[in-house]
Scaffold this motif. Structure first.
Motif, mmCIF file in Angstrom:
data_model
loop_
_atom_site.group_PDB
_atom_site.id
_atom_site.type_symbol
_atom_site.label_atom_id
_atom_site.label_comp_id
_atom_site.label_asym_id
_atom_site.label_seq_id
_atom_site.Cartn_x
_atom_site.Cartn_y
_atom_site.Cartn_z
ATOM 1 N N PRO A 191 -2.002 -6.504 -0.846
ATOM 2 C CA PRO A 191 -2.007 -5.067 -1.108
ATOM 3 C C PRO A 191 -2.591 -4.645 -2.452
ATOM 4 O O PRO A 191 -3.106 -3.530 -2.561
ATOM 5 N N HIS B 127 11.285 -0.476 3.332
ATOM 6 C CA HIS B 127 9.959 -0.534 3.944
ATOM 7 C C HIS B 127 9.918 0.270 5.242
ATOM 8 O O HIS B 127 8.940 0.975 5.514
ATOM 9 N N GLY C 289 4.337 -8.217 1.473
ATOM 10 C CA GLY C 289 5.188 -7.156 0.954
ATOM 11 C C GLY C 289 5.685 -7.346 -0.455
ATOM 12 O O GLY C 289 6.761 -6.842 -0.812
ATOM 13 N N CYS C 290 4.924 -8.034 -1.280
ATOM 14 C CA CYS C 290 5.267 -8.195 -2.693
ATOM 15 C C CYS C 290 4.016 -8.606 -3.445
ATOM 16 O O CYS C 290 3.279 -9.491 -2.998
ATOM 17 N N SER D 126 8.119 -9.717 3.842
ATOM 18 C CA SER D 126 8.897 -9.248 2.693
ATOM 19 C C SER D 126 9.496 -10.415 1.923
ATOM 20 O O SER D 126 9.506 -11.555 2.398
ATOM 21 N N ASP E 224 6.069 1.106 -3.948
ATOM 22 C CA ASP E 224 5.347 2.254 -4.515
ATOM 23 C C ASP E 224 6.259 3.148 -5.346
ATOM 24 O O ASP E 224 6.299 4.375 -5.162
ATOM 25 N N ALA F 242 1.626 -0.401 -1.431
ATOM 26 C CA ALA F 242 2.185 -0.427 -0.078
ATOM 27 C C ALA F 242 1.410 0.516 0.830
ATOM 28 O O ALA F 242 1.013 0.141 1.942
ATOM 29 N N GLY G 242 -2.006 -0.951 1.357
ATOM 30 C CA GLY G 242 -1.933 -2.176 2.153
ATOM 31 C C GLY G 242 -1.747 -1.888 3.629
ATOM 32 O O GLY G 242 -2.418 -2.469 4.488
ATOM 33 N N CYS H 4 3.595 -2.377 -6.922
ATOM 34 C CA CYS H 4 4.872 -2.839 -6.377
ATOM 35 C C CYS H 4 4.942 -2.338 -4.956
ATOM 36 O O CYS H 4 4.590 -1.179 -4.691
ATOM 37 N N TYR H 5 5.401 -3.153 -4.031
ATOM 38 C CA TYR H 5 5.315 -2.784 -2.620
ATOM 39 C C TYR H 5 6.236 -1.632 -2.229
ATOM 40 O O TYR H 5 6.115 -1.091 -1.136
ATOM 41 N N VAL I 276 4.920 -6.905 8.249
ATOM 42 C CA VAL I 276 5.080 -7.048 6.798
ATOM 43 C C VAL I 276 5.887 -8.303 6.501
ATOM 44 O O VAL I 276 6.933 -8.544 7.119
#
Length: 220
Positions: free
Chosen positions: A203, A126, A181-182, A117, A81, A99, A102, A78-79, A115
């Protein structure tokens, strides 16, 4: 013994896990570490708020404790973290956050990174993470496509918005690379990269690649 890597999707949306599994499929090699992907059954449909993040910290640690006997490295997919540091305290196994991995991977692809998102509400989290990792000087910006995790099933809409955001990060923010970002965006990597003309980091692939290196070296 070749080893095993467990990729934990902290949400309960199985289709997201399926896309992760497809994204890391090229990293599976004959005789190499097994790569297993799982959803968190009790997790929310998507990790889209701080409350969601906090709700999955302990469940992630429980899964890691239950599986550490047969798993050599874990990836929290999961971005945000969620629970990364708590998980690292809970086990002697290596734990990777997508994340962190990445963004670190993006640093090797250009001077600055942006990023892409899902929601605008994700951006402040973030930004805090970028500051915590000390990456401010290499960070170009963060823009959202305005769709939640469960809305990522509309391929045409998601792709159009990701390309639009990617071009803005490139042209308005000067990003030399972009991080998705996901984890639910995994299947769009190649198409977005081709459309915006800069390197795009998926990521989950970045984190699993680092986990593979750790497992392979530990088995030598």
């Amino acid at each position: 013994m070749s080893g095993r890597i467990l990729v934990i999707n902290p949400n309960s949306t199985q289709v997201v896990t399926d896309h992760m599994d497809a994204a890391v499929a090229p990293l599976r090699t004959q005789g190499g570490p097994a790569i297993e992907c799982m959803s968190l059954p009790d997790g929310p449909p998507g990790i889209e708020s701080q409350a969601h993040i906090e709700s999955v910290v302990q469940p992630i640690s429980r899964v890691i404790l239950e599986r550490e006997a047969d798993v050599d490295a874990f990836v929290i997919a999961c971005y945000s973290d969620p629970g990364l540091q708590a998980a690292r305290e809970a086990t002697k196994r290596r734990v990777f956050g997508i994340a962190e991995c990445g963004m670190l991977s993006a640093l090797m692809l250009g001077e600055t990174f942006g990023v892409i998102s899902i929601l605008a509400g994700s951006i402040p989290r973030h930004l805090r993470y970028v500051r915590a990792l000390g990456l401010n000087d290499r960070f170009a910006g963060d823009m959202a496509i305005g769709l939640g995790v469960v809305e990522l099933s509309d391929d045409a809409k998601v792709l159009e918005r990701m390309i639009g955001v990617g071009k803005r990060l490139r042209d308005e923010c000067g990003a030399h690379s972009a991080v998705m970002g996901c984890a639910g965006m995994a299947r769009f990597k190649t198409r977005v990269e081709e459309a915006i003309g800069i390197s795009v980091v998926e990521p989950c692939q970045a984190a699993v690649t680092m986990a593979l290196g750790a497992v392979l070296l530990s088995n030598k």
